[in-house]
Design a protein around this motif. Structure first.
Motif, PDB file in Angstrom:
ATOM      1  N   ASN A   4      -4.013 -23.260   9.053  1.00  0.00           N
ATOM      2  CA  ASN A   4      -3.410 -24.522   8.546  1.00  0.00           C
ATOM      3  C   ASN A   4      -3.913 -25.470   7.661  1.00  0.00           C
ATOM      4  O   ASN A   4      -3.502 -26.288   6.998  1.00  0.00           O
ATOM      5  N   TRP A   5      -5.193 -24.909   7.163  1.00  0.00           N
ATOM      6  CA  TRP A   5      -6.319 -25.840   6.335  1.00  0.00           C
ATOM      7  C   TRP A   5      -7.035 -25.088   5.024  1.00  0.00           C
ATOM      8  O   TRP A   5      -7.000 -23.872   5.310  1.00  0.00           O
ATOM      9  N   CYS A   6      -7.015 -25.591   4.075  1.00  0.00           N
ATOM     10  CA  CYS A   6      -7.609 -24.825   2.768  1.00  0.00           C
ATOM     11  C   CYS A   6      -8.607 -25.981   2.526  1.00  0.00           C
ATOM     12  O   CYS A   6      -8.620 -27.032   2.352  1.00  0.00           O
ATOM     13  N   GLU A   7     -10.030 -25.266   2.030  1.00  0.00           N
ATOM     14  CA  GLU A   7     -10.816 -26.133   1.486  1.00  0.00           C
ATOM     15  C   GLU A   7     -10.708 -26.241  -0.149  1.00  0.00           C
ATOM     16  O   GLU A   7     -10.557 -25.143  -0.824  1.00  0.00           O
TER      17      GLU A   7
ATOM     18  N   LEU B 169      -6.596 -37.097  -3.079  1.00  0.00           N
ATOM     19  CA  LEU B 169      -6.334 -36.520  -4.332  1.00  0.00           C
ATOM     20  C   LEU B 169      -4.721 -37.116  -4.649  1.00  0.00           C
ATOM     21  O   LEU B 169      -3.863 -36.914  -3.640  1.00  0.00           O
ATOM     22  N   ALA B 170      -4.704 -37.345  -6.075  1.00  0.00           N
ATOM     23  CA  ALA B 170      -3.261 -37.778  -6.606  1.00  0.00           C
ATOM     24  C   ALA B 170      -2.279 -36.846  -6.520  1.00  0.00           C
ATOM     25  O   ALA B 170      -2.647 -35.419  -6.691  1.00  0.00           O
ATOM     26  N   LEU B 171      -0.877 -36.854  -6.483  1.00  0.00           N
ATOM     27  CA  LEU B 171      -0.043 -35.954  -6.641  1.00  0.00           C
ATOM     28  C   LEU B 171      -0.009 -35.309  -8.084  1.00  0.00           C
ATOM     29  O   LEU B 171      -0.358 -36.062  -8.993  1.00  0.00           O
ATOM     30  N   GLY B 172      -0.130 -34.118  -8.059  1.00  0.00           N
ATOM     31  CA  GLY B 172      -0.344 -33.292  -9.440  1.00  0.00           C
ATOM     32  C   GLY B 172      -1.683 -32.860  -9.861  1.00  0.00           C
ATOM     33  O   GLY B 172      -1.850 -32.098 -10.757  1.00  0.00           O
ATOM     34  N   VAL B 173      -2.633 -33.155  -8.968  1.00  0.00           N
ATOM     35  CA  VAL B 173      -3.980 -32.845  -9.188  1.00  0.00           C
ATOM     36  C   VAL B 173      -4.064 -31.370  -9.154  1.00  0.00           C
ATOM     37  O   VAL B 173      -3.514 -30.673  -8.203  1.00  0.00           O
ATOM     38  N   ILE B 174      -4.821 -30.666 -10.036  1.00  0.00           N
ATOM     39  CA  ILE B 174      -5.140 -29.275  -9.913  1.00  0.00           C
ATOM     40  C   ILE B 174      -6.508 -29.025  -9.125  1.00  0.00           C
ATOM     41  O   ILE B 174      -7.553 -29.703  -9.646  1.00  0.00           O
ATOM     42  N   ALA B 175      -6.710 -28.630  -8.112  1.00  0.00           N
ATOM     43  CA  ALA B 175      -8.107 -28.281  -7.122  1.00  0.00           C
ATOM     44  C   ALA B 175      -8.175 -27.007  -7.303  1.00  0.00           C
ATOM     45  O   ALA B 175      -7.431 -25.934  -7.174  1.00  0.00           O
ATOM     46  N   HIS B 176      -9.490 -26.487  -7.189  1.00  0.00           N
ATOM     47  CA  HIS B 176     -10.123 -25.057  -7.029  1.00  0.00           C
ATOM     48  C   HIS B 176      -9.957 -24.850  -5.372  1.00  0.00           C
ATOM     49  O   HIS B 176     -10.206 -25.714  -4.637  1.00  0.00           O
ATOM     50  N   LEU B 177      -9.462 -23.657  -5.129  1.00  0.00           N
ATOM     51  CA  LEU B 177      -9.273 -23.166  -3.658  1.00  0.00           C
ATOM     52  C   LEU B 177     -10.706 -22.439  -3.391  1.00  0.00           C
ATOM     53  O   LEU B 177     -10.901 -21.582  -3.772  1.00  0.00           O
ATOM     54  N   GLY B 178     -10.958 -22.917  -2.050  1.00  0.00           N
ATOM     55  CA  GLY B 178     -12.058 -22.186  -1.482  1.00  0.00           C
ATOM     56  C   GLY B 178     -11.447 -21.263  -0.151  1.00  0.00           C
ATOM     57  O   GLY B 178     -10.302 -20.558  -0.347  1.00  0.00           O
ATOM     58  N   ALA B 179     -12.173 -21.678   0.840  1.00  0.00           N
ATOM     59  CA  ALA B 179     -11.674 -20.874   2.018  1.00  0.00           C
ATOM     60  C   ALA B 179     -10.346 -21.432   2.719  1.00  0.00           C
ATOM     61  O   ALA B 179     -10.060 -22.883   2.469  1.00  0.00           O
ATOM     62  N   CYS B 180      -9.773 -20.410   3.300  1.00  0.00           N
ATOM     63  CA  CYS B 180      -8.376 -21.114   4.030  1.00  0.00           C
ATOM     64  C   CYS B 180      -8.351 -20.642   5.346  1.00  0.00           C
ATOM     65  O   CYS B 180      -8.559 -19.207   5.614  1.00  0.00           O
ATOM     66  N   GLU B 181      -7.996 -21.493   6.200  1.00  0.00           N
ATOM     67  CA  GLU B 181      -7.606 -20.922   7.502  1.00  0.00           C
ATOM     68  C   GLU B 181      -6.111 -21.034   7.950  1.00  0.00           C
ATOM     69  O   GLU B 181      -5.571 -21.117   7.103  1.00  0.00           O
TER      70      GLU B 181
END
Length: 171
Positions: free
Chosen positions: A143-146, A129-141
């Motif tokens: 240190n990581w997010c889906e 993903l490029a800088l500035g992209v808006i992504a939908h947030l799923g699960a988060c652990e």
């Protein structure tokens, strides 16, 4: 009188946390007077154009206009039908609640952010993903997010996006 009650409630919550009833984070977390939802909290823009006002009413001056649907914002205060928000850069103001959504999104802060198949850097890269992209947030652990964007999904390092708390866990 109300201030005395708030102080008493904070002391009681802290005492409950110390005794094992709540985590210190839960005890210290402020709640919105209108919604009783946590403050601060992340939301996203429901509309492609949102007026940001100096105060919580239509009579207050419009300081600027956000023009990016799904952009993540942080709610820091509530007053009636108005929410005080701030963006990634710390700029903000008052927005009518009808223009905000509880759908969680994040803003990519690292150029060519790798989305991995699983929350592990050794797994295959599904997309970048490029800088500035808006992504939908799923699960988060820890240190990581889906994340999902543009038809792609995968796991990214949490510190590479804005719109999620460092200690936030999501299922």
């Amino acid at each position: 009188m109300m201030e005395t009650f708030r102080r008493w409630a904070a002391v009681a919550a802290l005492a409950l946390a110390v005794s094992g009833g709540l985590s210190p984070l839960q005890a210290a977390q402020e709640r919105g007077a209108v919604t009783n939802l946590p403050l601060p909290r992340f939301v996203s823009m429901k509309s492609a154009e949102v007026n940001v006002r100096r105060g919580p009413s239509l009579s207050h001056r419009i300081d600027w206009v956000y023009k990016r649907r799904d952009m993540p914002l942080e709610v820091t205060a509530e007053y009636g039908h108005w929410r005080r928000v701030r963006d990634r850069d710390g700029a903000g103001g008052w927005v009518h609640y009808a223009l905000l959504s509880g759908v969680r999104t994040v803003l990519v802060e690292k150029d060519m952010l790798e989305l991995h198949a699983r929350p592990d850097e050794s797994t295959p890269v599904e997309a970048k993903l490029a800088l500035g992209v808006i992504a939908h947030l799923g699960a988060c652990e820890i240190n990581w997010c889906e994340l999902s964007a543009g038809g792609y999904s995968g796991w990214a390092v949490k510190t590479s996006v804005w719109g999620v708390e460092p200690d936030e866990l999501r299922e």
